[in-house]
Design a protein around this motif. Structure first.
Motif, PDB file in Angstrom:
ATOM      1  N   LEU A  98       0.837  -1.193   0.000  1.00  0.00           N
ATOM      2  CA  LEU A  98       0.000   0.000   0.000  1.00  0.00           C
ATOM      3  C   LEU A  98       0.872   1.244   0.000  1.00  0.00           C
ATOM      4  O   LEU A  98       1.904   1.303   0.653  1.00  0.00           O
ATOM      5  N   GLU A  99       0.429   2.253  -0.719  1.00  0.00           N
ATOM      6  CA  GLU A  99       1.149   3.518  -0.723  1.00  0.00           C
ATOM      7  C   GLU A  99       0.849   4.264   0.571  1.00  0.00           C
ATOM      8  O   GLU A  99      -0.186   4.042   1.192  1.00  0.00           O
ATOM      9  N   PRO A 100       1.734   5.158   0.978  1.00  0.00           N
ATOM     10  CA  PRO A 100       1.448   5.950   2.169  1.00  0.00           C
ATOM     11  C   PRO A 100       0.143   6.726   1.998  1.00  0.00           C
ATOM     12  O   PRO A 100      -0.269   7.035   0.878  1.00  0.00           O
ATOM     13  N   GLN A 101      -0.488   7.040   3.126  1.00  0.00           N
ATOM     14  CA  GLN A 101      -1.766   7.765   3.109  1.00  0.00           C
ATOM     15  C   GLN A 101      -1.605   9.066   2.326  1.00  0.00           C
ATOM     16  O   GLN A 101      -0.688   9.840   2.568  1.00  0.00           O
ATOM     17  N   TYR A 106     -11.224  12.780  -4.779  1.00  0.00           N
ATOM     18  CA  TYR A 106     -12.660  12.569  -4.948  1.00  0.00           C
ATOM     19  C   TYR A 106     -13.101  12.642  -6.407  1.00  0.00           C
ATOM     20  O   TYR A 106     -14.146  12.128  -6.750  1.00  0.00           O
ATOM     21  N   SER A 107     -12.288  13.230  -7.281  1.00  0.00           N
ATOM     22  CA  SER A 107     -12.663  13.285  -8.690  1.00  0.00           C
ATOM     23  C   SER A 107     -12.691  11.876  -9.285  1.00  0.00           C
ATOM     24  O   SER A 107     -13.514  11.579 -10.145  1.00  0.00           O
ATOM     25  N   ALA A 108     -11.817  10.995  -8.809  1.00  0.00           N
ATOM     26  CA  ALA A 108     -11.800   9.617  -9.298  1.00  0.00           C
ATOM     27  C   ALA A 108     -13.055   8.883  -8.854  1.00  0.00           C
ATOM     28  O   ALA A 108     -13.648   8.116  -9.615  1.00  0.00           O
ATOM     29  N   VAL A 109     -13.481   9.118  -7.618  1.00  0.00           N
ATOM     30  CA  VAL A 109     -14.678   8.463  -7.085  1.00  0.00           C
ATOM     31  C   VAL A 109     -15.907   8.884  -7.877  1.00  0.00           C
ATOM     32  O   VAL A 109     -16.795   8.078  -8.133  1.00  0.00           O
ATOM     33  N   GLU A 110     -15.949  10.134  -8.291  1.00  0.00           N
ATOM     34  CA  GLU A 110     -17.095  10.636  -9.047  1.00  0.00           C
ATOM     35  C   GLU A 110     -17.216   9.984 -10.417  1.00  0.00           C
ATOM     36  O   GLU A 110     -18.284   9.993 -11.011  1.00  0.00           O
ATOM     37  N   TYR A 160     -10.285  -0.627   8.823  1.00  0.00           N
ATOM     38  CA  TYR A 160     -11.121   0.286   8.038  1.00  0.00           C
ATOM     39  C   TYR A 160     -10.249   1.267   7.251  1.00  0.00           C
ATOM     40  O   TYR A 160     -10.460   1.476   6.054  1.00  0.00           O
ATOM     41  N   THR A 161      -9.243   1.836   7.917  1.00  0.00           N
ATOM     42  CA  THR A 161      -8.350   2.788   7.259  1.00  0.00           C
ATOM     43  C   THR A 161      -7.601   2.128   6.116  1.00  0.00           C
ATOM     44  O   THR A 161      -7.485   2.683   5.020  1.00  0.00           O
ATOM     45  N   ARG A 162      -7.125   0.923   6.346  1.00  0.00           N
ATOM     46  CA  ARG A 162      -6.392   0.197   5.305  1.00  0.00           C
ATOM     47  C   ARG A 162      -7.301  -0.170   4.143  1.00  0.00           C
ATOM     48  O   ARG A 162      -6.893  -0.126   2.978  1.00  0.00           O
ATOM     49  N   ALA A 163      -8.541  -0.526   4.450  1.00  0.00           N
ATOM     50  CA  ALA A 163      -9.506  -0.827   3.384  1.00  0.00           C
ATOM     51  C   ALA A 163      -9.740   0.418   2.537  1.00  0.00           C
ATOM     52  O   ALA A 163      -9.755   0.335   1.297  1.00  0.00           O
ATOM     53  N   LYS A 164      -9.924   1.556   3.180  1.00  0.00           N
ATOM     54  CA  LYS A 164     -10.130   2.813   2.433  1.00  0.00           C
ATOM     55  C   LYS A 164      -8.926   3.132   1.564  1.00  0.00           C
ATOM     56  O   LYS A 164      -9.081   3.528   0.402  1.00  0.00           O
ATOM     57  N   ARG A 165      -7.719   2.959   2.114  1.00  0.00           N
ATOM     58  CA  ARG A 165      -6.504   3.250   1.346  1.00  0.00           C
ATOM     59  C   ARG A 165      -6.398   2.346   0.130  1.00  0.00           C
ATOM     60  O   ARG A 165      -6.039   2.796  -0.966  1.00  0.00           O
ATOM     61  N   LEU A 167      -8.884   0.828  -1.431  1.00  0.00           N
ATOM     62  CA  LEU A 167      -9.929   1.241  -2.382  1.00  0.00           C
ATOM     63  C   LEU A 167      -9.507   2.502  -3.136  1.00  0.00           C
ATOM     64  O   LEU A 167      -9.703   2.602  -4.353  1.00  0.00           O
ATOM     65  N   GLN A 168      -8.929   3.462  -2.420  1.00  0.00           N
ATOM     66  CA  GLN A 168      -8.476   4.697  -3.074  1.00  0.00           C
ATOM     67  C   GLN A 168      -7.417   4.392  -4.126  1.00  0.00           C
ATOM     68  O   GLN A 168      -7.438   4.956  -5.224  1.00  0.00           O
TER      69      GLN A 168
END
Length: 175
Positions: A98-101, A106-110, A160-165, A167-168
């Protein structure tokens, strides 16, 4: 037949009412099961086991809160029990991959659909996916997740944080 009549008939072991209850809620509960399962076959097992539990415990439903919410909790718990039984919640991912935080993009999510996002969530390792679903989708607190999964609250937060990272990272790669 309204919902209360349907529930009462199921409490009296009316097979037709049970069939109607299944037909009414199977699709929604399957979507819950799919969020926790590795594949459709596993989700179908969760669905079957969940309905068995619903019918065997329906007499305990006291009409406080929504019936669908009561059922949803049974299906989530059924999935979690199966995952714990098979020790699937211990599987992780190489955190060095995983890359660092970074600041969220948000443009990608859209640019992705809800279905695409759900597909990405389904690809998360079981532990990440379970905590992510429980917190972000089902609305459990980290304390509730910790108690339910028998883990530390800090473990729930980090999963949860790792899952979000993760996904991002995947969403960014979709661009």
């Amino acid at each position: 037949m309204n919902e209360k009549e349907l529930i009462e008939a199921c409490k009296n072991n009316d097979v037709r009412a049970q069939k109607l209850l299944y037909e009414t809620f199977a699709r929604k509960m399957m979507s819950v099961c799919l969020r926790y399962a590795d594949n459709r076959e596993m989700a179908e097992d969760f669905l079957q086991d969940g309905f068995i539990k619903v019918f065997s415990s329906i007499r305990s439903y006291s009409y406080e809160g929504s019936f669908e919410g009561w059922m949803r909790r049974i299906f989530v718990n059924t999935a979690l029990e199966a995952l714990r039984k098979n020790d699937l919640l211990r599987n992780g991912v190489d955190l060095n991959a995983l890359e660092p935080q970074q600041e969220a993009d948000y443009s990608a999510v859209e640019k992705i659909s809800a279905d695409e996002l759900m597909e990405l969530i389904a690809q998360l390792p079981p532990g990440f996916r379970t905590v992510f679903n429980m917190f972000a989708i089902e609305g459990y607190s980290h304390r509730e997740i910790a108690e339910t999964l028998n883990i530390n609250e800090s473990t729930s937060r980090s999963q949860y944080t790792r899952a979000k990272r993760l996904l991002q990272k995947w969403i960014k790669e979709l661009k």
